[in-house]
Design a protein around this motif. Structure first.
Motif, PDB file in Angstrom:
ATOM      1  N   HIS A 106      14.227   9.539   3.578  1.00 54.47           N
ATOM      2  CA  HIS A 106      13.799  10.596   2.665  1.00 54.47           C
ATOM      3  C   HIS A 106      12.287  10.489   2.424  1.00 54.47           C
ATOM      4  O   HIS A 106      11.803   9.512   1.880  1.00 54.47           O
ATOM      5  CB  HIS A 106      14.548  10.469   1.339  1.00 54.47           C
ATOM      6  N   PHE A 107      11.562  11.494   2.876  1.00 56.19           N
ATOM      7  CA  PHE A 107      10.124  11.594   2.641  1.00 56.19           C
ATOM      8  C   PHE A 107       9.880  12.846   1.809  1.00 56.19           C
ATOM      9  O   PHE A 107       9.758  13.943   2.359  1.00 56.19           O
ATOM     10  CB  PHE A 107       9.361  11.751   3.964  1.00 56.19           C
ATOM     11  N   PRO A 108       9.772  12.736   0.519  1.00 52.60           N
ATOM     12  CA  PRO A 108       9.617  13.925  -0.320  1.00 52.60           C
ATOM     13  C   PRO A 108       8.335  14.714  -0.066  1.00 52.60           C
ATOM     14  O   PRO A 108       8.290  15.908  -0.293  1.00 52.60           O
ATOM     15  CB  PRO A 108       9.637  13.367  -1.737  1.00 52.60           C
ATOM     16  N   SER A 109       7.297  14.074   0.454  1.00 48.72           N
ATOM     17  CA  SER A 109       6.012  14.752   0.663  1.00 48.72           C
ATOM     18  C   SER A 109       5.674  15.001   2.128  1.00 48.72           C
ATOM     19  O   SER A 109       4.619  15.557   2.430  1.00 48.72           O
ATOM     20  CB  SER A 109       4.890  13.912   0.037  1.00 48.72           C
ATOM     21  N   LEU A 110       6.534  14.590   3.050  1.00 48.93           N
ATOM     22  CA  LEU A 110       6.222  14.677   4.468  1.00 48.93           C
ATOM     23  C   LEU A 110       6.035  16.120   4.933  1.00 48.93           C
ATOM     24  O   LEU A 110       6.878  16.977   4.693  1.00 48.93           O
ATOM     25  CB  LEU A 110       7.322  14.014   5.304  1.00 48.93           C
ATOM     26  N   GLU A 111       4.906  16.366   5.588  1.00 53.53           N
ATOM     27  CA  GLU A 111       4.589  17.687   6.126  1.00 53.53           C
ATOM     28  C   GLU A 111       4.594  17.684   7.652  1.00 53.53           C
ATOM     29  O   GLU A 111       4.817  18.711   8.266  1.00 53.53           O
ATOM     30  CB  GLU A 111       3.216  18.129   5.613  1.00 53.53           C
ATOM     31  N   ILE A 154       0.805  -1.218   0.000  1.00 53.00           N
ATOM     32  CA  ILE A 154       0.000   0.000   0.000  1.00 53.00           C
ATOM     33  C   ILE A 154       0.845   1.278   0.000  1.00 53.00           C
ATOM     34  O   ILE A 154       0.311   2.380   0.027  1.00 53.00           O
ATOM     35  CB  ILE A 154      -0.960   0.028   1.208  1.00 53.00           C
ATOM     36  N   ALA A 155       2.139   1.139  -0.042  1.00 48.48           N
ATOM     37  CA  ALA A 155       3.054   2.278   0.095  1.00 48.48           C
ATOM     38  C   ALA A 155       2.803   3.390  -0.912  1.00 48.48           C
ATOM     39  O   ALA A 155       2.888   4.568  -0.575  1.00 48.48           O
ATOM     40  CB  ALA A 155       4.499   1.801  -0.006  1.00 48.48           C
ATOM     41  N   ASP A 156       2.472   3.056  -2.134  1.00 47.90           N
ATOM     42  CA  ASP A 156       2.254   4.069  -3.173  1.00 47.90           C
ATOM     43  C   ASP A 156       1.000   4.908  -2.938  1.00 47.90           C
ATOM     44  O   ASP A 156       0.850   5.974  -3.517  1.00 47.90           O
ATOM     45  CB  ASP A 156       2.136   3.415  -4.551  1.00 47.90           C
ATOM     46  N   HIS A 157       0.109   4.425  -2.097  1.00 46.65           N
ATOM     47  CA  HIS A 157      -1.171   5.095  -1.883  1.00 46.65           C
ATOM     48  C   HIS A 157      -1.302   5.720  -0.493  1.00 46.65           C
ATOM     49  O   HIS A 157      -2.238   6.471  -0.253  1.00 46.65           O
ATOM     50  CB  HIS A 157      -2.316   4.106  -2.073  1.00 46.65           C
ATOM     51  N   LEU A 158      -0.384   5.403   0.386  1.00 48.63           N
ATOM     52  CA  LEU A 158      -0.472   5.833   1.776  1.00 48.63           C
ATOM     53  C   LEU A 158      -0.117   7.305   1.945  1.00 48.63           C
ATOM     54  O   LEU A 158       0.973   7.738   1.574  1.00 48.63           O
ATOM     55  CB  LEU A 158       0.479   4.972   2.610  1.00 48.63           C
ATOM     56  N   LEU A 159      -1.047   8.088   2.517  1.00 45.18           N
ATOM     57  CA  LEU A 159      -0.821   9.510   2.753  1.00 45.18           C
ATOM     58  C   LEU A 159      -0.531   9.797   4.220  1.00 45.18           C
ATOM     59  O   LEU A 159       0.174  10.744   4.539  1.00 45.18           O
ATOM     60  CB  LEU A 159      -2.041  10.329   2.316  1.00 45.18           C
ATOM     61  N   HIS A 167      12.229   0.413  17.921  1.00 41.06           N
ATOM     62  CA  HIS A 167      13.214   0.809  16.910  1.00 41.06           C
ATOM     63  C   HIS A 167      12.517   1.070  15.579  1.00 41.06           C
ATOM     64  O   HIS A 167      11.634   0.321  15.176  1.00 41.06           O
ATOM     65  CB  HIS A 167      14.241  -0.317  16.742  1.00 41.06           C
ATOM     66  N   VAL A 168      12.929   2.122  14.923  1.00 42.77           N
ATOM     67  CA  VAL A 168      12.430   2.440  13.590  1.00 42.77           C
ATOM     68  C   VAL A 168      13.607   2.348  12.632  1.00 42.77           C
ATOM     69  O   VAL A 168      14.579   3.071  12.772  1.00 42.77           O
ATOM     70  CB  VAL A 168      11.819   3.860  13.538  1.00 42.77           C
ATOM     71  N   SER A 169      13.514   1.471  11.676  1.00 46.36           N
ATOM     72  CA  SER A 169      14.599   1.262  10.732  1.00 46.36           C
ATOM     73  C   SER A 169      14.362   2.049   9.444  1.00 46.36           C
ATOM     74  O   SER A 169      13.251   2.071   8.911  1.00 46.36           O
ATOM     75  CB  SER A 169      14.703  -0.222  10.388  1.00 46.36           C
ATOM     76  N   SER A 170      15.413   2.667   8.963  1.00 45.76           N
ATOM     77  CA  SER A 170      15.294   3.399   7.701  1.00 45.76           C
ATOM     78  C   SER A 170      15.074   2.449   6.530  1.00 45.76           C
ATOM     79  O   SER A 170      14.593   2.848   5.480  1.00 45.76           O
ATOM     80  CB  SER A 170      16.540   4.239   7.460  1.00 45.76           C
ATOM     81  N   GLN A 171      15.371   1.178   6.687  1.00 43.30           N
ATOM     82  CA  GLN A 171      15.228   0.213   5.591  1.00 43.30           C
ATOM     83  C   GLN A 171      13.781   0.049   5.145  1.00 43.30           C
ATOM     84  O   GLN A 171      13.497  -0.074   3.970  1.00 43.30           O
ATOM     85  CB  GLN A 171      15.791  -1.146   5.995  1.00 43.30           C
ATOM     86  N   TRP A 172      12.842   0.015   6.069  1.00 36.09           N
ATOM     87  CA  TRP A 172      11.448  -0.181   5.654  1.00 36.09           C
ATOM     88  C   TRP A 172      10.771   1.120   5.265  1.00 36.09           C
ATOM     89  O   TRP A 172       9.720   1.119   4.646  1.00 36.09           O
ATOM     90  CB  TRP A 172      10.631  -0.929   6.700  1.00 36.09           C
ATOM     91  N   LEU A 173      11.371   2.241   5.592  1.00 32.24           N
ATOM     92  CA  LEU A 173      10.763   3.522   5.244  1.00 32.24           C
ATOM     93  C   LEU A 173      11.265   4.097   3.928  1.00 32.24           C
ATOM     94  O   LEU A 173      10.507   4.674   3.168  1.00 32.24           O
ATOM     95  CB  LEU A 173      11.044   4.544   6.355  1.00 32.24           C
ATOM     96  N   ASN A 174      12.539   3.945   3.673  1.00 31.87           N
ATOM     97  CA  ASN A 174      13.152   4.617   2.526  1.00 31.87           C
ATOM     98  C   ASN A 174      12.536   4.247   1.190  1.00 31.87           C
ATOM     99  O   ASN A 174      12.350   3.088   0.882  1.00 31.87           O
ATOM    100  CB  ASN A 174      14.655   4.338   2.484  1.00 31.87           C
ATOM    101  N   ILE A 231       6.602   7.332  -0.615  1.00 28.79           N
ATOM    102  CA  ILE A 231       6.903   8.593  -1.293  1.00 28.79           C
ATOM    103  C   ILE A 231       5.768   9.620  -1.225  1.00 28.79           C
ATOM    104  O   ILE A 231       6.011  10.804  -1.383  1.00 28.79           O
ATOM    105  CB  ILE A 231       7.292   8.359  -2.766  1.00 28.79           C
ATOM    106  N   ARG A 232       4.544   9.199  -0.971  1.00 29.14           N
ATOM    107  CA  ARG A 232       3.411  10.131  -0.885  1.00 29.14           C
ATOM    108  C   ARG A 232       3.030  10.456   0.558  1.00 29.14           C
ATOM    109  O   ARG A 232       2.115  11.248   0.779  1.00 29.14           O
ATOM    110  CB  ARG A 232       2.204   9.549  -1.601  1.00 29.14           C
ATOM    111  N   LEU A 233       3.710   9.871   1.509  1.00 29.24           N
ATOM    112  CA  LEU A 233       3.368  10.049   2.918  1.00 29.24           C
ATOM    113  C   LEU A 233       3.468  11.508   3.331  1.00 29.24           C
ATOM    114  O   LEU A 233       4.503  12.146   3.141  1.00 29.24           O
ATOM    115  CB  LEU A 233       4.300   9.198   3.785  1.00 29.24           C
ATOM    116  N   LYS A 234       2.371  12.036   3.885  1.00 30.40           N
ATOM    117  CA  LYS A 234       2.342  13.432   4.330  1.00 30.40           C
ATOM    118  C   LYS A 234       2.444  13.534   5.842  1.00 30.40           C
ATOM    119  O   LYS A 234       2.974  14.496   6.353  1.00 30.40           O
ATOM    120  CB  LYS A 234       1.075  14.120   3.838  1.00 30.40           C
ATOM    121  N   THR A 235       1.905  12.554   6.560  1.00 30.25           N
ATOM    122  CA  THR A 235       1.988  12.570   8.019  1.00 30.25           C
ATOM    123  C   THR A 235       2.459  11.224   8.553  1.00 30.25           C
ATOM    124  O   THR A 235       2.010  10.180   8.097  1.00 30.25           O
ATOM    125  CB  THR A 235       0.621  12.908   8.672  1.00 30.25           C
ATOM    126  N   LEU A 236       3.369  11.281   9.508  1.00 31.31           N
ATOM    127  CA  LEU A 236       3.890  10.087  10.174  1.00 31.31           C
ATOM    128  C   LEU A 236       3.820  10.326  11.674  1.00 31.31           C
ATOM    129  O   LEU A 236       4.414  11.269  12.190  1.00 31.31           O
ATOM    130  CB  LEU A 236       5.339   9.824   9.755  1.00 31.31           C
TER     131      LEU A 236
END
Length: 75
Positions: A60-65, A11-16, A27-34, A38-43
């Motif tokens: 890297h979250f290009p859309s993170l607000e 669902i990564a391509d659709h998750l906002l 622990h939060v790993s950069s491996q599962w996030l990177n 790409i469309r994630l706005k809130t985490l």
């Protein structure tokens, strides 16, 4: 607890927005996030047991607000 690599792949391509608060995450790993969320706005990772966010500079979250990491065990 840790989030396994590939958990959000389908669902990564659709998750906002992603709210993982109150999940006892340690622990939060950069491996599962990177490059997957790409469309994630809130985490939201609030109210977990995360002790360090060392790897966050490698994510890297290009859309993170908004990123909420409050109420964790950060030194």
């Amino acid at each position: 607890r840790m989030i396994s690599e590939g958990t959000f792949d389908s669902i990564a391509d659709h998750l906002l927005g992603l709210d993982l608060s109150i999940n006892a995450i340690v622990h939060v790993s950069s491996q599962w996030l990177n490059s997957k969320l790409i469309r994630l706005k809130t985490l939201t990772l609030a109210s977990n047991q995360i002790e360090s966010f060392v790897e966050f500079d490698q994510i890297h979250f290009p859309s993170l607000e908004l990123r909420n990491t409050s109420h964790n065990r950060i030194d």
